[in-house]
Design an enzyme around this catalytic site. Structure first.
Site, PDB file in Angstrom:
ATOM      1  N   SER A   1       0.505  -1.169  -0.483  1.00 27.73           N
ATOM      2  CA  SER A   1      -0.050  -0.415   0.037  1.00 27.73           C
ATOM      3  C   SER A   1       0.599   1.018  -0.390  1.00 27.73           C
ATOM      4  O   SER A   1       1.590   1.219  -0.564  1.00 27.73           O
ATOM      5  CB  SER A   1      -1.066  -0.055   1.375  1.00 27.73           C
ATOM      6  OG  SER A   1      -1.135   0.957   1.391  1.00 27.73           O
TER       7      SER A   1
ATOM      8  N   HIS B   1      -2.754  -1.193  -2.709  1.00 24.47           N
ATOM      9  CA  HIS B   1      -3.774  -0.875  -3.262  1.00 24.47           C
ATOM     10  C   HIS B   1      -4.316   0.864  -3.744  1.00 24.47           C
ATOM     11  O   HIS B   1      -2.708   1.860  -3.764  1.00 24.47           O
ATOM     12  CB  HIS B   1      -3.772  -0.674  -1.612  1.00 24.47           C
ATOM     13  CG  HIS B   1      -3.845  -1.114  -0.496  1.00 24.47           C
ATOM     14  ND1 HIS B   1      -4.212  -1.137   1.046  1.00 24.47           N
ATOM     15  CD2 HIS B   1      -4.378  -2.791  -0.834  1.00 24.47           C
ATOM     16  CE1 HIS B   1      -4.298  -2.424   1.224  1.00 24.47           C
ATOM     17  NE2 HIS B   1      -3.830  -3.334   0.005  1.00 24.47           N
TER      18      HIS B   1
ATOM     19  N   ASP C   1      -3.251  -5.737   5.727  1.00 21.16           N
ATOM     20  CA  ASP C   1      -3.810  -6.681   4.681  1.00 21.16           C
ATOM     21  C   ASP C   1      -2.455  -7.956   3.760  1.00 21.16           C
ATOM     22  O   ASP C   1      -1.564  -6.625   3.777  1.00 21.16           O
ATOM     23  CB  ASP C   1      -4.152  -5.740   2.922  1.00 21.16           C
ATOM     24  CG  ASP C   1      -4.647  -6.561   2.263  1.00 21.16           C
ATOM     25  OD1 ASP C   1      -5.347  -8.273   2.161  1.00 21.16           O
ATOM     26  OD2 ASP C   1      -5.325  -5.877   0.947  1.00 21.16           O
TER      27      ASP C   1
END
Length: 255
Positions: A12, A39, A131
């Site tokens: 991310s 992301h 995540d």
């Protein structure tokens, strides 16, 4: 014997530069396929493939649903779509968000682990929250190799720290050393029938079911509620019921 030729990466905030560093250091003849989830907002244009094409020798693209997997390519998830892989093709879906993201890292990692087992190298890089931890746990359980960016080297350390704390990661390295490590690992032979590839039937069914959910398939008739424990909590995105799921000793919640 097979080689470690399926590489999945996820990150991310702070991972954009990490992916550039890795792409720049990989050889043009790398005998592997690379898949990246980064992301991003659903309403932005995906720029990562164009950037990777400028800095590295491997072709980077946003694949289409059904594309055949080829070696020597980098496949980047498109905005607002999950990236999944099966035994020979790529799936692009708009299944439910996971960890509040679409694309999410966990669905890619699970699909790779389920279909390729010990041939997978899973890589976690900079970003917030967790995540990727569940997905890299599945890669580890099915015999794949796991790599995390050294948290001290990450712009945002939460994603790699979560993976390191909850999974026995094989290699913890800074971004500058990842390309050389990947280049070495893809040359290793693996036994696809090794015991590490064999999960329990219950774990296999759970992994298969979560892949089906991400692929937008109707999961209710196949017994989703039998595999997970329903809770009184609701999803902040859709207000649906959250299920309690165990990955080994780790507990997580998903819609």
């Amino acid at each position: 014997m097979a080689k470690r030729n399926i590489i999945v990466m996820g990150g991310s905030t702070g991972s954009f530069e990490v992916f550039k560093t890795i792409a720049n250091g990989l050889p043009a003849d790398l005998n592997a396929s690379i898949f990246i989830v980064w992301h991003m907002s659903a309403d932005i244009r995906g720029v990562l493939p164009a950037v990777l094409n400028r800095v590295g020798p491997l072709e980077a693209i946003e694949p289409r649903d059904g594309d055949l997997i080829e070696t020597g390519k980098i496949y980047v998830a498109r905005p607002d779509h999950h990236l999944l892989i099966d035994d020979s093709h790529i799936r692009i879906t708009r299944g439910p968000k996971e960890n509040r993201f679409r694309p999410a890292i966990d669905p890619l990692f699970r699909s790779a682990a389920y279909n390729y087992g010990p041939r997978v190298i899973g890589i976690i890089t900079s970003g917030a929250l967790d995540d990727g931890t569940s997905g890299i746990w599945t890669i580890k359980q099915r015999g794949g190799l796991t790599i995390a960016q050294d948290p001290a080297d990450a712009e945002i350390s939460s994603i790699p720290e979560s993976a390191i704390q909850q999974v026995k990661i094989d290699h913890i390295v800074p971004a500058s050393k990842m390309a050389d490590l990947i280049t070495r690992l893809v040359k290793e032979e693996v036994d696809e029938t090794s015991g590490a590839f064999m999960q329990s039937q219950a774990e296999n069914e759970k992994t298969k079911e979560e892949i089906r959910v991400a692929a937008e398939e109707n999961s209710l008739p196949s017994g989703t509620f039998d595999l997970n424990e329903l809770t009184p909590f609701t999803c902040p995105e859709c207000s649906g019921v959250l299920a309690r799921i165990k990955d080994g000793e780790r507990v997580r919640f998903r819609c």
